[in-house]
Design an enzyme around this catalytic site. Structure first.
Site, PDB file in Angstrom:
ATOM      1  N   ASN A 371       0.864  -1.227   0.000  1.00 22.94           N
ATOM      2  CA  ASN A 371       0.000   0.000   0.000  1.00 22.94           C
ATOM      3  C   ASN A 371       0.875   1.244   0.000  1.00 22.94           C
ATOM      4  O   ASN A 371       1.774   1.390   0.796  1.00 22.94           O
ATOM      5  CB  ASN A 371      -0.922   0.045   1.227  1.00 22.94           C
ATOM      6  CG  ASN A 371      -2.016  -1.004   1.155  1.00 22.94           C
ATOM      7  OD1 ASN A 371      -2.211  -1.620   0.127  1.00 22.94           O
ATOM      8  ND2 ASN A 371      -2.721  -1.190   2.241  1.00 22.94           N
ATOM      9  N   THR A 372       0.469   2.242  -0.796  1.00 22.78           N
ATOM     10  CA  THR A 372       1.358   3.354  -1.093  1.00 22.78           C
ATOM     11  C   THR A 372       0.527   4.581  -1.458  1.00 22.78           C
ATOM     12  O   THR A 372      -0.620   4.449  -1.848  1.00 22.78           O
ATOM     13  CB  THR A 372       2.260   2.964  -2.298  1.00 22.78           C
ATOM     14  OG1 THR A 372       3.001   1.807  -1.953  1.00 22.78           O
ATOM     15  CG2 THR A 372       3.202   4.074  -2.694  1.00 22.78           C
ATOM     16  N   ILE A 373       1.109   5.773  -1.334  1.00 23.83           N
ATOM     17  CA  ILE A 373       0.478   6.962  -1.887  1.00 23.83           C
ATOM     18  C   ILE A 373       1.389   7.565  -2.940  1.00 23.83           C
ATOM     19  O   ILE A 373       2.620   7.461  -2.852  1.00 23.83           O
ATOM     20  CB  ILE A 373       0.141   8.026  -0.804  1.00 23.83           C
ATOM     21  CG1 ILE A 373       1.414   8.570  -0.108  1.00 23.83           C
ATOM     22  CG2 ILE A 373      -0.860   7.459   0.177  1.00 23.83           C
ATOM     23  CD1 ILE A 373       1.972   9.832  -0.674  1.00 23.83           C
ATOM     24  N   SER A 390       5.591   5.416   1.153  1.00 26.50           N
ATOM     25  CA  SER A 390       4.882   4.205   1.567  1.00 26.50           C
ATOM     26  C   SER A 390       5.385   3.648   2.886  1.00 26.50           C
ATOM     27  O   SER A 390       6.548   3.826   3.256  1.00 26.50           O
ATOM     28  CB  SER A 390       5.059   3.133   0.477  1.00 26.50           C
ATOM     29  OG  SER A 390       4.462   1.916   0.840  1.00 26.50           O
ATOM     30  N   MET A 453       0.206   3.952  -7.932  1.00 26.26           N
ATOM     31  CA  MET A 453       0.606   3.244  -6.717  1.00 26.26           C
ATOM     32  C   MET A 453       0.091   1.811  -6.724  1.00 26.26           C
ATOM     33  O   MET A 453      -0.832   1.470  -7.449  1.00 26.26           O
ATOM     34  CB  MET A 453       0.086   4.002  -5.494  1.00 26.26           C
ATOM     35  CG  MET A 453      -1.407   4.216  -5.492  1.00 26.26           C
ATOM     36  SD  MET A 453      -1.975   5.479  -4.318  1.00 26.26           S
ATOM     37  CE  MET A 453      -2.020   6.922  -5.350  1.00 26.26           C
TER      38      MET A 453
END
Length: 562
Positions: A371-373, A390, A453
């Site tokens: 999970n990342t922005i 992240s 992402m």
């Protein structure tokens, strides 16, 4: 949620495909308008972060100032995806020097943790949660490196909005509340529960007002005392004390020794456009490898969503990911042949291995030897920032040091514990990274700052955006909204090998007959209701001197300008 489909009528029911209206562009999907602005633009996956970035721009801040402010806000509002316990990468277009700059702000493994220790404990892979996968968080140092080179406003002004929201609270969106609840599963520490559960001990729900007083205090310390407060001051000492208590290895000395690295972005030219990525320890060059293979085919004439295009994309991805598994690693520890891997000559050699009629079950590496922005910001002076950050998997390691208000990342789980690999665990080494920012230039001028992402989806998403823009002529918003495909099951830098061809997952919007043809070529096709990434982008129109912005509907994102 992913499911495998082996029966054609089931595929038809699940996807509910409609006949394509325009085979070239693939415009069979709903898409909102691009955002257009003259003086500045911000695109993030949280509207509050976008608004904070615009406020900073309007105060005279640079694109980098606004990007840091937005990232800090997302560390508060999207704690499942990012935060100051994680790492950061960025590509910056500097309008003054007319040059791209790359920053690798990823941290290294603890010096006191060894491969021998992990093997003696019986580990065949580094666990995802707990203290063992924690590597040095590079985000805060990344902020200050970016700010030192390109910032205008003082850090206390940049972090002020996030501090205010952390104290006063903000309402949770449905998606963010879901992500936090997903992280609040399993065996959790009291620190973790106190930080992310509601004061009454309930799980966060859509519309609940979420506050994080400890994170506000931490941000205030960073804003007033600077970068060293995190790596050499009270924050570092708190992390050190906590990790010793829970049996971890990350230490004060590891934090004090950390530094980011300015790196030269690398590129390939795709049909007249230069696509830029950062070199390993990230996976960005795999996007360049895929594009080099696809460039050898007339993708435009094949058409968006055609069996032929999807088959070529999947096979090119498989080929690039074999090299990703074999060669990508911390270049301070491994000799990664970047120039060879992204060369046109090598792409021609690799393309010869593709059977246009049949999916491959396996490929070998070609060279001998979650999970990342993502966010992007542009300012009135023409500077543009492509930034990704992240904690790795949802809520990282789930380790929260006392009263700091953020989780520590679990990026160390990306190491291989098999000896002899470039990405094999070593003390003081940066792990293989999935998070990658991207940038496109045309004739030496900035064109698009963008990212997608989502773990292994990221380079696949980068390629699909580039192809949508250049081959299929989509606008910036359509390029992100178009249905995506994802191949899963390739060989990995952790040591696993692809032997059965992996699986292909598709969003709704592709024609049933094209899916049926893919299956007949030997692809295992399934559907996935998530996992296709989150896209943000800003485009510069050098003729009209305006910005276009885009943010897709798969997340809560917003593009806005002024």
């Amino acid at each position: 949620m992913k499911r495998f489909l082996s029966v054609f009528f089931v595929i038809s029911c699940v996807f509910n495909f409609s006949k394509a209206q325009d085979r070239v562009t693939g415009r069979t999907f709903a898409s909102r308008s691009e955002i257009v602005a003259q003086y500045g633009m911000a695109a993030t996956s949280v509207p509050l972060a976008t608004q904070v970035a615009l406020d900073i721009l309007k105060k005279g801040g640079s694109a980098v100032d606004a990007a840091i402010a937005a990232n800090a806000m997302q560390g508060l509002t999207e704690p499942g995806s990012c935060g100051i316990g994680g790492d950061l990468f960025a590509i910056v277009w500097d309008a003054k020097s007319k040059k791209l700059y790359g920053l690798n702000a990823s941290g290294r493994s603890p010096k006191s943790l060894t491969l021998d220790y992990l093997k003696k404990q019986g580990f065949t892979e580094i666990p995802g949660n707990g203290p063992l996968p924690v590597s040095v968080p590079g985000c805060v140092d990344g902020w200050f490196e970016l700010h030192k080179k390109f910032g205008k406003l003082p850090m206390k002004d940049i972090l002020a909005p996030s501090i205010s929201y952390a104290r006063g609270g903000f309402p949770l969106t449905e998606l963010v509340a879901h992500d936090i609840r997903s992280g609040l599963r399993g065996n959790l520490t009291e620190n973790f529960k106190k930080t992310y559960m509601l004061p009454n001990g309930q799980m966060p729900q859509k519309g609940d007002i979420f506050k994080n007083q400890h994170l506000a205090d931490t941000y205030e310390k960073i804003a007033t005392k600077g970068r060293d407060e995190y790596y050499k001051g009270s924050i570092a000492r708190t992390i050190d004390t906590y990790m010793k208590r829970v049996g971890g290895f990350l230490s004060y000395d590891d934090l004090a020794a950390h530094k980011s690295e300015w790196v030269e972005p690398v590129s390939t030219n795709y049909r007249g456009y230069d696509v830029w990525e950062l070199p390993p320890n990230g996976q960005g060059i795999s996007a360049l490898q895929i594009l080099n293979i696809l460039e050898q085919y007339d993708i435009k004439s094949l058409g968006f969503g055609s069996t032929e295009y999807m088959h070529l994309f999947i096979e090119a991805k498989k080929l690039a990911f074999e090299d990703r598994a074999r060669y990508y690693a911390d270049m301070a520890f491994a000799d990664v042949p970047v120039d060879k891997l992204i060369s046109k000559e090598y792409a021609r050699e690799r393309a010869k291995l593709i059977n246009l009629d049949r999916a491959a079950n396996r490929y070998d590496g070609g060279l001998s030897g979650p999970n990342t922005i993502y966010l992007t910001v542009a300012d009135k002076d023409g500077n543009m920032v492509s930034l990704i950050q992240s904690n790795y998997a949802n809520m990282g390691s789930k380790e929260v040091a006392d009263n700091l208000g953020f989780v520590l990342q679990n990026r160390g789980r990306s190491f291989s514990l098999k000896e002899g690999y470039p990405n094999t665990f070593e003390s003081g080494k940066r792990p293989f990274h999935t998070i990658i920012p991207s940038f496109i230039t045309k004739d030496g001028k900035p064109w698009v700052s963008f990212g997608v992402m989502g773990g292994d989806m990221q380079p696949q998403g980068h390629v699909q955006i580039v192809v949508n823009l250049i081959d299929f002529g989509m606008n910036l918003q359509e390029a992100g909204d178009a249905p995506r495909m994802q191949h899963d099951g390739s060989s990995e830098p952790t040591g696993s090998r692809m032997t059965t061809g992996g699986n292909v997952y598709l969003e709704s919007g592709f024609e049933y007959q094209q899916i049926r043809n893919l299956v007949q070529k030997g692809h295992k096709v399934g559907y996935d209701i998530g996992g296709f990434g989150g896209y943000q982008a800003i485009m510069w129109d050098d003729t009209k001197k305006i910005y276009f912005g885009a943010s897709e509907s798969r997340k809560d994102g917003q593009a806005a300008g002024y």
